[in-house]
Design an enzyme around this catalytic site. Structure first.
Site, PDB file in Angstrom:
ATOM      1  N   ARG A  81       0.740  -1.187  -0.116  1.00  0.00           N
ATOM      2  CA  ARG A  81       0.022   0.046   0.117  1.00  0.00           C
ATOM      3  C   ARG A  81       0.647   1.271  -0.096  1.00  0.00           C
ATOM      4  NH1 ARG A  81      -3.464   2.870   4.116  1.00  0.00           N
ATOM      5  NH2 ARG A  81      -2.391   1.642   5.735  1.00  0.00           N
TER       6      ARG A  81
ATOM      7  N   GLU B 269       3.452  -4.932  -6.917  1.00  0.00           N
ATOM      8  CA  GLU B 269       2.163  -4.317  -7.024  1.00  0.00           C
ATOM      9  C   GLU B 269       2.005  -2.907  -6.183  1.00  0.00           C
ATOM     10  OE1 GLU B 269      -1.477  -6.318  -7.864  1.00  0.00           O
ATOM     11  OE2 GLU B 269      -2.090  -5.758  -5.998  1.00  0.00           O
TER      12      GLU B 269
ATOM     13  N   HIS C 116      -0.720  -7.144   0.659  1.00  0.00           N
ATOM     14  CA  HIS C 116      -1.093  -8.583   0.481  1.00  0.00           C
ATOM     15  C   HIS C 116      -0.135  -9.353  -0.269  1.00  0.00           C
ATOM     16  CE1 HIS C 116      -2.443  -7.111  -3.391  1.00  0.00           C
ATOM     17  NE2 HIS C 116      -2.313  -8.115  -3.929  1.00  0.00           N
TER      18      HIS C 116
ATOM     19  N   GLU D 146      -4.045 -13.015  -1.505  1.00  0.00           N
ATOM     20  CA  GLU D 146      -4.915 -13.098  -2.451  1.00  0.00           C
ATOM     21  C   GLU D 146      -4.694 -14.371  -3.433  1.00  0.00           C
ATOM     22  OE1 GLU D 146      -5.408 -10.864  -6.859  1.00  0.00           O
ATOM     23  OE2 GLU D 146      -4.057  -9.830  -5.488  1.00  0.00           O
TER      24      GLU D 146
END
Length: 128
Positions: free
Chosen positions: A14, A59, A81, A126
């Site tokens: 994040r 990501e 995640h 995930e």
């Protein structure tokens, strides 16, 4: 316990500022931006980067104000995640539920489907 065949493929973190983060990873570390997309169901935006073609993916996840995931940012808690591709998506969700693991959410977008399962430590895993 039902076992699911999987492959660990990327890490999502994040970030507070998506543009500054993309600039850092691409300019300073030489990563390549693979793509960006908006996820309406989370009020978020995702950028995928890699160091080489077909390499491990980083990501970057940004959540706008009003998203349930836009909690106060605290350095060090930025792990968003861990992601695993699974051989059979539906079977993996069934196995998670059968094992007593909480399925946090399921999503579909642009022909893709994925879900988040909570591990025993509260880390989101995930499955896609």
């Amino acid at each position: 316990m039902i076992s699911v065949k999987s492959k660990f493929t990327y890490v999502g973190i994040r970030v507070k500022d998506l543009e500054k983060s993309i600039n850092f990873y691409t300019t300073f570390l030489g990563m390549k931006l693979k793509g960006r997309s908006r996820i309406e169901s989370t009020k978020g935006e995702v950028a995928s980067l890699e160091t080489e073609d077909g390499g491990f993916t980083l990501e970057l996840n940004y959540y706008e104000k009003g998203s349930p995931h836009a909690t106060e940012y605290s350095p060090g808690e930025a792990l968003d995640h861990l992601a695993f591709s699974v051989e059979d998506f539906r079977k993996a969700l069934e196995a998670a539920r059968a094992g007593g693991y909480r399925v946090i959410s399921e999503h579909k977008s642009n022909g893709s489907q994925w879900a988040y399962v909570e591990d025993p430590n509260g880390i989101w895993i995930e499955l896609f």
